[in-house]
Write a protein that holds these residues in place. Sequence first.
Motif, mmCIF file in Angstrom:
data_model
loop_
_atom_site.group_PDB
_atom_site.id
_atom_site.type_symbol
_atom_site.label_atom_id
_atom_site.label_comp_id
_atom_site.label_asym_id
_atom_site.label_seq_id
_atom_site.Cartn_x
_atom_site.Cartn_y
_atom_site.Cartn_z
ATOM 1 N N ALA A 130 -41.904 6.171 -15.338
ATOM 2 C CA ALA A 130 -42.230 4.902 -16.003
ATOM 3 C C ALA A 130 -43.452 5.046 -16.893
ATOM 4 O O ALA A 130 -43.470 4.566 -18.028
ATOM 5 C CB ALA A 130 -42.463 3.827 -14.948
ATOM 6 N N LEU A 188 -41.794 -2.775 -16.102
ATOM 7 C CA LEU A 188 -40.702 -2.026 -15.462
ATOM 8 C C LEU A 188 -39.303 -2.411 -15.945
ATOM 9 O O LEU A 188 -38.491 -1.514 -16.247
ATOM 10 C CB LEU A 188 -40.796 -2.148 -13.945
ATOM 11 C CG LEU A 188 -41.824 -1.193 -13.305
ATOM 12 C CD1 LEU A 188 -41.888 -1.403 -11.815
ATOM 13 C CD2 LEU A 188 -41.503 0.251 -13.646
ATOM 14 N N VAL A 192 -38.757 -0.713 -19.087
ATOM 15 C CA VAL A 192 -38.591 0.730 -18.888
ATOM 16 C C VAL A 192 -37.136 1.020 -18.509
ATOM 17 O O VAL A 192 -36.486 1.901 -19.065
ATOM 18 C CB VAL A 192 -39.557 1.249 -17.790
ATOM 19 C CG1 VAL A 192 -39.185 2.663 -17.355
ATOM 20 C CG2 VAL A 192 -40.995 1.214 -18.272
ATOM 21 N N VAL A 238 -37.940 5.321 -11.000
ATOM 22 C CA VAL A 238 -38.855 5.407 -12.141
ATOM 23 C C VAL A 238 -40.278 5.761 -11.723
ATOM 24 O O VAL A 238 -41.113 6.085 -12.566
ATOM 25 C CB VAL A 238 -38.886 4.077 -12.957
ATOM 26 C CG1 VAL A 238 -37.623 3.862 -13.727
ATOM 27 C CG2 VAL A 238 -39.230 2.899 -12.078
#
Length: 607
Positions: free
Chosen positions: A447, A458, A461, A481
Motif C-alpha cells: 500500500a 486503502l 489502493v 496490501v
Amino acid sequence: MYEKQTTKHGVLSNIRWQWQQVRRTTHHATRQLLTGIIIYAVLALGATILPAVVVQVLAQHTDLSKVALILIGISTIIALAQWGRPVNEITFQNTYSRGRIAQLIQFGIHLVKVPYVWQAIPEYDQDRYAAASYGLYGDNQAAQAIIKNGRDLLSSSLTLLVLLGSLAVIKWWLPLLLLAFALISDDLQKRTRRFRREQRDRNTTIIDRTNYLMRASTAETGAKDMRLYHFAGQFRTKTDALFREHETNDFRVSFRVFLQDVSIAALNGLCNFLTYGSLIIDILRGIFSVSGFTYAFNAVATTTSQLSTLLQSWNELNQNSDDLDLVRNLFSTEEAAIAAPHRTNTHLPAAPQPIVFKHVSFRYPGADHDTIRDLNLTIPAGAKFALVGANGAGKTTITNLMLGLLAPTAGEILLGGVPINTYVLRDYWQYFAPVFQEATVLAASVAENVAFHSTVDLPRVQAVLKQAGLSTDVARMAHGVETPLTNYIADDGVQLSGGQQQKLMLARALYRDAPVLILDEPTAALDALAESRIYQAYNQMTAGKTSLFISHRLASTQFADEILFLEHGHITERGQHDELIAANRGYAQLFKIQSQYYQEGATPDAQ
Ligand SMILES: Nc1ncnc2c1ncn2[C@@H]1O[C@H](COP(=O)(O)OP(=O)(O)OP(=O)(O)O)[C@@H](O)[C@H]1O
C-alpha cells in the motif's frame, strides 16, 4: 544549463562557516572550544616550566613546607588540566561531530531535491558529488576535522607565543633556528603527503574497480551469468592484477615515509646538537643558572613539538578547507538551484493543459551532438499521444525534459502557456504521474509503495491495484496490501517479479490521479495477457487526462490519437497508425519488420 560553481574560500572563512554549522546544533560550542585551547596550552607550558621551578626552589634552599606548597599548587593545575583534557575532548568531539552529522543529513535530503541531471548524468557534475561526500564521509572528514585542527592551531599558537618569546630572551637566534628546522621538516612531510595523495587517488580508482568486480560477481544476475559463461577465471585474473597494483602503490608510500623519517631524524639530530650544545656551553661558562638551563632545555623540546603540531594543523586545515569548499559549494549551488528565484509559480491548473515544446534542443554534457534538435511539438490537453522510435531515438530524454528533470539547452517548454521553468518543481511534479522503464520498489508495504505518501487511502489502493492487474497477486500475499516488499528491512518481505513490479508502478501512477499520465515502455516486462489487459483498460485509465505512451514497439500504440515517430531526436512522422502505414515511410517500414518478428498485426480491440 547548471553552472558549475567552484568558489575557493579561505581557510578562515571555511572554519567560520563550519563553526556556524556546529553552533546551530549546540549552545556550548564556544565555551568548549576556549576551554580546550586553554587546557592544551596549560599542559604544554606547565610540563615545560615545572622541572625548572623545582630546580629553582631547591637551589634556593627555601623552607620545605613552602617548596611543598609551590609544587602542590603547580601539580594541581597540571593534574586538573590533565583530567580536563579527556573530558573536554569527548564533549568537544561530540559537539563538532554534530555539525558534520547535521550536514550529512542535509546532504542526504539535498540529494533528492537537487536537479536530477546532476545525479542522472555522471559527466555532468558527479565529481562535485563524489568530492562533497568525500569531504563529509572521507578519511579525514573535513567537516569534522577542520574544527579540531583549528583548535589545535590556536592552542599551539598560544603556547608558542610564550615559548618563542622566552627563548628569544635567552638567545635571540634560538627561535629562528627552531623555526627554520621546523619549516624544512614540514616541507619534507608536505612532499610525502603529496606523494601519498597521488598514490591514494590511484588506489581509489583501483578500489572503485575492485568494488565493481565484487558487485558484478555477487549481484544475482551477474553471479548467474558469471557461472554459466565461465567468466570467473577472467575476473579472478583482473582482481589479482588490481590487488598487486594496490600493493605496489602501498609499498611505494611506505618506502617514501621511511625516507622522510630518516631525513627528519637526521635534521632533528643536527638541530639538537646546535641548540643543546650551545646551552651546555653556556652553563659550563656559568652564564646560565641550573634552573634557567632546565627551563631552556625543556622549552626547546616543547617548542619543537609544538611547532610540528602547528605546522601539521595548518597543513591539515588547508586540506580540510579544500575538501570543505566542495561541500560548501555543493550546498550553496544546491540552495540556489532549489530556491531557484525564477521558480515561484505554484498555481498549477487542475485540469489538463496543452504542453508545448518550442524549438527545444538538448545535448548531454560532454556529447558532441544534440540528442534532441529543435523540437517543436504541441500535446493538446486531454490528448492520447504515443511517442515511438527505435532504441536511442530520444524518447526518454523528451520525457525527462517535459518533467523538468532535464533542462533544455535551447528553446522552452510551456504548460498552459506558462514556461515550465517558472514552476516550483515540487508543485510541478504533482501535475504528472509517470511510470518509468525502471521500477522503484521501496522497502515498504504494498500500500505504501502504491500511495508513496504518508497517508494511505486503502480503498483507492485496492482500486488501482485492480486496474493495474495486480490485485489477485496481492490478495494471495500473507498480509494483503500490508505485505512488506523486498527484504532489506522486513525478513518476510516479498520480492516481486519484473512484471509485478511494472504493474505496481502503474498502480502508483494511477493512484496519483494527475492530469498527465506518462507511461514509458509500461508493458515491456508483462506477459501477453497482462499486456492486452492494459491496452483494453487504457481508455478508462486515461479518461479526462493527457497521456503519453512511449514505446519502441509500434504495435502497442495504435490506440493513440496521434503517434509521433521519432528518429535521432527529430519527429519525422506524425499522425494516426493507418495514416502512417499508408504514407509507407520509416514508421511503416519499421512496423512491417516488427510485425514479422512479433506477429502483432492485430489491433488492441482484436486482441
Ligand atoms: N546520461 C547520458 N549521457 C549521454 N548520453 C545519453 C545519456 N542518456 C541517454 N543518452 C543518449 O541519448 C540518446 C537518447 O537516449 P534515450 O534514453 O532518450 O533514448 P530512448 O529513445 O528512450 O531509447 P530506449 O528505447 O532504448 O529507451 C541515446 O543515444 C543515448 O545514448
